[in-house]
Motif scaffolding. Structure first.
Motif, mmCIF file in Angstrom:
data_model
loop_
_atom_site.group_PDB
_atom_site.id
_atom_site.type_symbol
_atom_site.label_atom_id
_atom_site.label_comp_id
_atom_site.label_asym_id
_atom_site.label_seq_id
_atom_site.Cartn_x
_atom_site.Cartn_y
_atom_site.Cartn_z
ATOM 1 N N VAL A 98 0.840 -1.199 0.000
ATOM 2 C CA VAL A 98 0.000 0.000 0.000
ATOM 3 C C VAL A 98 0.875 1.250 0.000
ATOM 4 C CG1 VAL A 98 -1.680 1.335 1.333
ATOM 5 C CG2 VAL A 98 -1.986 -1.118 1.064
ATOM 6 N N VAL A 99 1.915 1.257 0.821
ATOM 7 C CA VAL A 99 2.799 2.425 0.870
ATOM 8 C C VAL A 99 3.561 2.573 -0.443
ATOM 9 C CG1 VAL A 99 4.836 3.386 2.004
ATOM 10 C CG2 VAL A 99 2.952 2.489 3.354
ATOM 11 N N ALA A 100 3.964 1.480 -1.053
ATOM 12 C CA ALA A 100 4.629 1.565 -2.353
ATOM 13 C C ALA A 100 3.686 2.175 -3.394
ATOM 14 C CB ALA A 100 5.104 0.189 -2.804
ATOM 15 N N LEU A 101 2.417 1.790 -3.362
ATOM 16 C CA LEU A 101 1.438 2.371 -4.289
ATOM 17 C C LEU A 101 1.221 3.857 -4.009
ATOM 18 C CD1 LEU A 101 -1.178 -0.520 -4.441
ATOM 19 C CD2 LEU A 101 0.318 0.247 -6.289
ATOM 20 N N ILE A 102 1.234 4.243 -2.737
ATOM 21 C CA ILE A 102 1.119 5.662 -2.390
ATOM 22 C C ILE A 102 2.296 6.428 -2.974
ATOM 23 C CG2 ILE A 102 1.243 7.319 -0.484
ATOM 24 C CD1 ILE A 102 -0.338 5.287 1.199
ATOM 25 N N LEU A 103 3.501 5.892 -2.804
ATOM 26 C CA LEU A 103 4.685 6.579 -3.306
ATOM 27 C C LEU A 103 4.701 6.641 -4.833
ATOM 28 C CD1 LEU A 103 7.361 5.231 -0.814
ATOM 29 C CD2 LEU A 103 6.243 7.474 -0.829
ATOM 30 N N VAL A 104 4.208 5.602 -5.493
ATOM 31 C CA VAL A 104 4.087 5.632 -6.956
ATOM 32 C C VAL A 104 3.101 6.720 -7.372
ATOM 33 C CG1 VAL A 104 3.165 4.330 -8.929
ATOM 34 C CG2 VAL A 104 4.775 3.246 -7.363
ATOM 35 N N ASN A 105 1.993 6.812 -6.664
ATOM 36 C CA ASN A 105 0.984 7.815 -6.984
ATOM 37 C C ASN A 105 1.524 9.234 -6.780
ATOM 38 O OD1 ASN A 105 -1.502 8.682 -7.804
ATOM 39 N ND2 ASN A 105 -2.630 7.621 -6.225
ATOM 40 N N VAL A 106 2.249 9.448 -5.708
ATOM 41 C CA VAL A 106 2.848 10.756 -5.464
ATOM 42 C C VAL A 106 3.902 11.053 -6.544
ATOM 43 C CG1 VAL A 106 4.291 12.067 -3.861
ATOM 44 C CG2 VAL A 106 2.347 10.769 -3.009
ATOM 45 N N GLY A 107 4.666 10.043 -6.926
ATOM 46 C CA GLY A 107 5.667 10.227 -7.987
ATOM 47 C C GLY A 107 5.040 10.589 -9.319
ATOM 48 N N ILE A 108 3.937 9.950 -9.644
ATOM 49 C CA ILE A 108 3.213 10.272 -10.880
ATOM 50 C C ILE A 108 2.717 11.713 -10.833
ATOM 51 C CG2 ILE A 108 1.132 9.790 -12.224
ATOM 52 C CD1 ILE A 108 1.497 6.824 -11.425
ATOM 53 N N ALA A 109 2.180 12.115 -9.686
ATOM 54 C CA ALA A 109 1.673 13.475 -9.548
ATOM 55 C C ALA A 109 2.793 14.503 -9.705
ATOM 56 C CB ALA A 109 0.996 13.650 -8.200
ATOM 57 N N TYR A 110 3.949 14.199 -9.181
ATOM 58 C CA TYR A 110 5.031 15.170 -9.178
ATOM 59 C C TYR A 110 5.810 15.197 -10.491
ATOM 60 C CZ TYR A 110 9.004 17.855 -7.524
ATOM 61 O OH TYR A 110 9.961 18.805 -7.375
ATOM 62 N N PHE A 111 6.110 14.027 -11.043
ATOM 63 C CA PHE A 111 7.007 13.970 -12.190
ATOM 64 C C PHE A 111 6.309 13.979 -13.543
ATOM 65 C CE2 PHE A 111 9.628 11.981 -8.827
ATOM 66 C CZ PHE A 111 10.633 12.937 -8.809
ATOM 67 N N TRP A 112 5.012 13.682 -13.608
ATOM 68 C CA TRP A 112 4.331 13.619 -14.909
ATOM 69 C C TRP A 112 3.906 14.995 -15.323
ATOM 70 C CZ3 TRP A 112 0.577 9.166 -16.371
ATOM 71 C CH2 TRP A 112 0.110 9.333 -17.673
#
Length: 112
Positions: A98-112
């Motif tokens: 779950v935390v890995a998915l949260i970090l992926v989601n935050v990464g998508i928001a920031y880097f995309w």
């Protein structure tokens, strides 16, 4: 409408932060606690509200629908895992997922 949108963006970021804080508090024996599960769920709901406001308002730029779709899939998986495996005893390996998915989601928001 723009002020409401920006206030909800900060609430959305705060929900992700609460979810991560919920994970950090039980890091020695990972489990999905209320902070993690409800933080992810609230962030998911606020994300939908933000997309709706951005789509309807003239004051806010239209969202990137491809980015929104990817983030919605990742967040839905995180919410489903968080609430579906919450009753498992510690150590719960799904807390890491779950935390890995949260970090992926935050990464998508920031880097995309």
């Amino acid at each position: 409408m723009e002020t409401l949108y920006h206030a909800l963006v900060w609430a959305h970021i705060g929900c992700w932060a609460i979810a991560l804080f919920g994970y950090v508090t039980v890091l020695s024996s990972p489990q999905i606690n209320g902070l993690l599960a409800h933080g992810v769920g609230a962030a998911w709901v606020l994300g939908l509200v933000l997309v709706a406001i951005a789509s309807m308002s003239e004051d806010v730029d239209d969202p990137n629908h491809a980015k929104v779709a990817v983030k919605l899939l990742v967040a839905t998986a995180a919410v489903g895992l968080a609430h579906g495996t919450r009753k498992r005893p510690a150590p719960n390996p799904f807390a890491h997922v779950v935390v890995a998915l949260i970090l992926v989601n935050v990464g998508i928001a920031y880097f995309w």
